[in-house]
Design an enzyme around this catalytic site. Structure first.
Site, short mmCIF file in Angstrom:
data_model
loop_
_atom_site.label_atom_id
_atom_site.label_comp_id
_atom_site.label_asym_id
_atom_site.label_seq_id
_atom_site.Cartn_x
_atom_site.Cartn_y
_atom_site.Cartn_z
N PHE A 1 0.83 -1.55 -0.12
CA PHE A 1 0.21 -0.28 0.04
C PHE A 1 1.25 1.18 -0.34
O PHE A 1 1.89 1.02 1.10
CB PHE A 1 -1.06 0.26 1.25
CG PHE A 1 -2.34 1.13 1.10
CD1 PHE A 1 -3.15 1.45 0.57
CD2 PHE A 1 -2.02 2.06 2.01
CE1 PHE A 1 -3.83 2.05 0.23
CE2 PHE A 1 -2.47 4.04 1.73
CZ PHE A 1 -3.79 3.61 1.13
N LYS B 1 2.37 10.52 8.61
CA LYS B 1 1.79 9.56 9.32
C LYS B 1 2.06 10.14 10.88
O LYS B 1 1.72 11.07 11.22
CB LYS B 1 1.66 7.85 9.99
CG LYS B 1 0.75 7.48 8.78
CD LYS B 1 0.95 5.90 8.83
CE LYS B 1 -0.07 5.35 7.66
NZ LYS B 1 -1.96 5.41 8.61
N ASP C 1 9.56 2.70 1.72
CA ASP C 1 8.35 3.11 2.54
C ASP C 1 7.84 3.03 3.68
O ASP C 1 7.61 2.50 3.78
CB ASP C 1 6.35 2.66 1.76
CG ASP C 1 5.35 3.37 2.75
OD1 ASP C 1 5.58 3.94 3.25
OD2 ASP C 1 4.69 3.37 1.28
N1 PLP Z 1 2.27 4.33 2.43
C1 PLP Z 1 1.51 4.07 3.93
C2 PLP Z 1 2.73 1.97 3.72
C3 PLP Z 1 0.97 3.38 4.48
O1 PLP Z 1 0.39 2.90 5.52
C4 PLP Z 1 0.10 4.74 4.02
C5 PLP Z 1 -1.29 5.20 4.20
O2 PLP Z 1 -1.65 4.31 5.04
C6 PLP Z 1 0.39 5.41 2.71
C7 PLP Z 1 1.32 5.39 1.87
C8 PLP Z 1 -1.08 6.65 2.16
O3 PLP Z 1 -0.35 8.09 3.35
P1 PLP Z 1 -1.56 9.01 3.34
O4 PLP Z 1 -3.12 8.69 3.60
O5 PLP Z 1 -1.26 9.66 4.26
O6 PLP Z 1 -1.88 9.52 1.93
#
Ligand code: PLP
Length: 390
Positions: free
Chosen positions: A133, A248, A219
């Site tokens: 994700f 986050k 990520d």
């Molecule tokens: N990357 C990871 C691993 C995530 O868990 C998330 C959100 O849950 C995101 C990217 C996307 O972040 P945002 O919702 O702040 O755009």
């Protein structure tokens, strides 16, 4: 818990639980009926310092009274300070500031493409993982390994190749592909289940990227800022990526994202190549600086590691006779309990027991409590959950 009236003007983008929270304190939240809940989700890995943290309150109040926003047309001193701190903690050198995880990953994707074009690669291609994700913008949705989330938004973006997570052989096969410029991967997957890869996965990935001149882009939007018991999850593997994305927990709820780079990756986003109106504004940077200082002062990274081990030990013990548990794993305070069946209804059932949890990938209970969690609250979490699963 009272059911809330259906809002007619907010887009129905989320399946929301019928509860409204009105205030928080530490690891606790109160609903509009005055009922108290143990927050074992932290707004999905955001509020590491819990709710209404006094240090954050004070710092934000002072900063809001001084300056909230100027723009990136000018020098922003707090951005410089924050970039320096992040660089010191991460081992990377430069930071682009934005407002969310998806935006941080968009920056990473642009960096990889720009790096590829500098090497005269016409269709720079990024390797991404199954069950990953990375966000909901078009490029990050394409990178995300979830066909259901992608469905209906085609055409997706070119330039991605997908392989299974934690599969070094699959990556080795791709070494012959001259278009590949980078690998984008979560050190621990958080949305496609809680998936912790083999111990040597990141190290081997680092070696492949070095040998093939691919950028290793991690990520850490969910895993970063202490969540896994290290400042960054890659520090468990004793490697340093070329790019690391954060969001986050960085602002404890104040929106801020960051894309950290070093080496070649630092050379790509020069003036005019990328930008953000709000990215790294004084208020957001003030929140992030306070988060980092507080985590250090209160030794919360170490506490998260210790409390994570404690919860896993206690859960292993209390669930040992429960034969619906397929897998129990965790790294720091990122914990997954995989069941042998879909268990989405457990979030509602836990809510009735005044506990906030989440179910991810349909059958995995995900726990992401605040880093400030202490033993008595951890015990309450384990006991409530074990009773629920019994
Ligand atoms: N990357 C990871 C691993 C995530 O868990 C998330 C959100 O849950 C995101 C990217 C996307 O972040 P945002 O919702 O702040 O755009």
């Amino acid at each position: 818990m009272k059911s809330v009236a259906m809002s007619t003007h907010v887009m129905p983008t989320y399946t929301r639980l019928p509860i409204t929270f009105e205030k928080g304190q530490g690891v606790w939240l109160w609903d509009d009926q005055g009922k108290r809940y143990l927050d074992a989700l932290s707004g999905i890995a955001v509020c590491g310092l819990g709710h209404a943290h006094e240090g954050i309150q004070n710092a934000l109040a002072i900063q809001a009274g001084r300056l909230i926003h100027t723009s990136n047309l000018y020098q922003v001193g707090l951005q410089e300070n924050l970039a320096q701190k992040l660089s010191h903690l991460s081992g990377l050198d430069h930071v682009f500031f934005c407002n969310s995880g998806a935006e941080a990953n968009e920056a990473a994707i642009k960096i990889a493409r720009s790096y590829g074009h500098r090497l005269d690669i016409e269709i720079p291609t990024i390797v991404v993982m199954e069950n990953s994700f990375h966000g909901r913008t078009l490029a990050t949705l394409t990178a995300t390994g979830n066909p259901t989330a992608q469905k209906g938004f085609e055409p997706l973006v070119e330039g991605f190749i997908r392989v299974p997570f934690d599969d070094i052989d699959a990556l080795n096969v791709l070494r012959k592909n001259p278009n590949i410029v980078a690998v984008l991967v979560e050190p621990v997957q958080g949305e496609g289940g809680v998936n912790i890869p083999s111990k040597d996965y990141l190290k081997r990935l680092r070696r492949i990227c070095d040998d093939s001149k691919w950028l290793l882009m991690l990520d850490e939007v969910q895993t970063g800022i202490g969540r896994t018991g290290r400042w960054f999850a890659y520090q468990h593997a004793e490697i340093i990526p070329d790019v690391c994305t954060l969001a986050k927990a960085l602002g404890n709820g104040v929106p801020i994202g960051a894309c950290l780079t070093r080496g070649e990756a630092s050379l790509q986003l020069t003036a005019g190549k990328h930008g953000s109106t709000f990215g790294g504004n004084p208020l957001a940077c003030c929140a992030a600086l306070t988060v980092i200082d507080t985590i250090k002062q209160e030794n919360l990274v170490e506490q998260a590691a210790e409390m994570g081990r404690y919860i896993i030990d206690r859960l292993s013990d209390s669930l040992k006779n429960n034969n619906h548990i397929v897998n129990l794993q965790g790294l720091g305070l990122m914990i997954g309990i995989e069941l042998d069946r879909p268990c989405g209804e457990l979030t509602q059932k836990a809510l009735k027991q005044q506990l906030l949890i989440n179910v991810t990938a349909g059958n995995t209970i995900r726990l992401l409590p605040p880093l400030i969690l202490k033993k008595p609250e951890a015990d309450l979490l384990v006991d409530t959950l074990s009773n629920l699963l019994a």
